[in-house]
Design an enzyme around this catalytic site. Structure first.
Site, short mmCIF file in Angstrom:
data_model
loop_
_atom_site.label_atom_id
_atom_site.label_comp_id
_atom_site.label_asym_id
_atom_site.label_seq_id
_atom_site.Cartn_x
_atom_site.Cartn_y
_atom_site.Cartn_z
N SER A 7 -17.15 -34.02 23.87
CA SER A 7 -16.19 -33.03 24.34
C SER A 7 -14.78 -33.61 24.23
CB SER A 7 -16.47 -32.66 25.80
OG SER A 7 -15.31 -32.05 26.33
N HIS A 31 -17.33 -30.64 20.37
CA HIS A 31 -17.39 -29.68 21.47
C HIS A 31 -15.98 -29.39 21.96
CE1 HIS A 31 -19.52 -27.70 24.83
NE2 HIS A 31 -18.55 -28.16 25.58
N ASP A 33 -13.70 -27.25 24.54
CA ASP A 33 -13.73 -26.51 25.82
C ASP A 33 -12.50 -25.65 25.97
OD1 ASP A 33 -16.15 -27.51 27.23
OD2 ASP A 33 -15.20 -29.43 26.85
N MET A 35 -10.53 -23.15 28.31
CA MET A 35 -10.44 -22.69 29.71
C MET A 35 -9.17 -21.87 29.89
SD MET A 35 -11.32 -26.25 31.56
CE MET A 35 -12.71 -27.27 31.08
N HIS A 64 -16.96 -23.86 23.41
CA HIS A 64 -17.50 -23.47 24.72
C HIS A 64 -16.42 -22.69 25.46
CE1 HIS A 64 -18.83 -25.10 28.97
NE2 HIS A 64 -18.92 -23.79 28.88
N MET A 66 -14.81 -20.87 28.41
CA MET A 66 -14.83 -20.69 29.86
C MET A 66 -13.68 -19.75 30.18
SD MET A 66 -15.61 -24.63 30.80
CE MET A 66 -15.23 -25.13 29.14
N MET A 136 -25.13 -25.82 32.16
CA MET A 136 -24.12 -26.70 32.75
C MET A 136 -24.81 -27.62 33.76
SD MET A 136 -21.32 -25.94 31.26
CE MET A 136 -20.35 -27.15 32.17
N ASP A 174 -24.40 -29.89 29.37
CA ASP A 174 -22.97 -30.23 29.40
C ASP A 174 -22.54 -30.57 30.83
OD1 ASP A 174 -20.22 -30.34 29.06
OD2 ASP A 174 -20.00 -28.25 28.43
#
Ligand code: DX5
Ligand code: ZN
Length: 216
Positions: A7, A31, A33, A35, A64, A66, A136, A174
């Site tokens: 990540s 990966h 992330d 957000m 990913h 979020m 998660m 994760d």
């Protein structure tokens, strides 16, 4: 063989190129992330960064999301070169199937994610249409949290259901993943491991990635 997805949330953002290249030389997926400060109480990075990474990435980008209302941004991530896109069931709600279908329609691999407080059975209605599910092992939002031990049991339960239906769905885990819990996660049925701080805060990130590939 298990696949490792470092990540980049824990990477050195002033030298991102160096860390992306290290991942491309040693890992299986990047990966990323995303957000939004709404679905989770944190903001990471967005399209310009993903686009820049795609220019030098030689392994697939595993995005990913979020974010609230994930369906709204899927095509933008397709344009940025994402190969795998996962989003939270908690964020998509009744639009979950629609978002999965959109990711597939745009030529990417769809994945659905749940936080540790949703039962794994909430993923069952989507198992026939996703390529992977992401469990998660911390609550989504921040890197560097402590791994929740219940995860082993959750992975086992999900793996049993996937095998019972003879599906080819991968289980990604994760949050707080490291060489110390990787063997038990793999044994439980996980086939993609995301690791942020354990990789990037280690003295030898390439060796840490390799250490997580241990086969039981
Ligand atoms: C957390 C993110 C993770 C995070 C993992 O919400 O989804 O991908 O970066 O970081 P570590 O491995 O440090 O828990
Ligand atoms: Zn993540």
């Amino acid at each position: 063989m298990v696949k490792i997805a470092p990540s980049l949330l824990s990477a050195d953002f002033l030298h991102l190129e160096k860390d992306v290249k290290m991942c491309c030389d040693n890992a299986d997926f990047l990966h990323l992330d995303i957000m939004d400060g709404v679905f989770v109480p944190n903001i990471s990075y967005g399209f310009p960064v993903v686009e820049a990474i795609s220019e030098i990435a030689t392994i697939p980008m595993d995005v990913h999301l979020m974010i609230a209302d994930p369906g709204k941004y899927i095509s933008r991530f397709a344009k940025c070169g994402a190969k795998m896109v996962s989003f939270h069931l908690e964020a998509a709600g009744e639009k979950t199937q629609e978002v999965i279908d959109l990711i597939r329609y745009l030529g990417m691999s769809p994945g659905v994610v749940i936080n540790p407080d949703l039962p794994v059975s909430s993923l069952y209605p989507y198992l026939e249409s996703v390529d992977y599910v992401l469990l998660m092992s911390v609550f989504a939002g921040f890197g560097g949290q402590k791994f929740i031990e219940d995860t082993y049991e959750r992975v086992r339960t999900l793996k049993d259901e996937i095998d019972r239906r003879r599906l080819d769905v991968e289980i990604e885990v994760d949050g707080g993943v490291s060489p110390s819990n990787a063997p038990a996660l793999i044994k439980a049925g996980a086939s993609i491991l995301v690791a942020g701080s354990s990789v990037f805060k280690s003295e030898d990130p390439a060796a840490t990635i390799e250490a997580m590939r241990q086969i039981i």
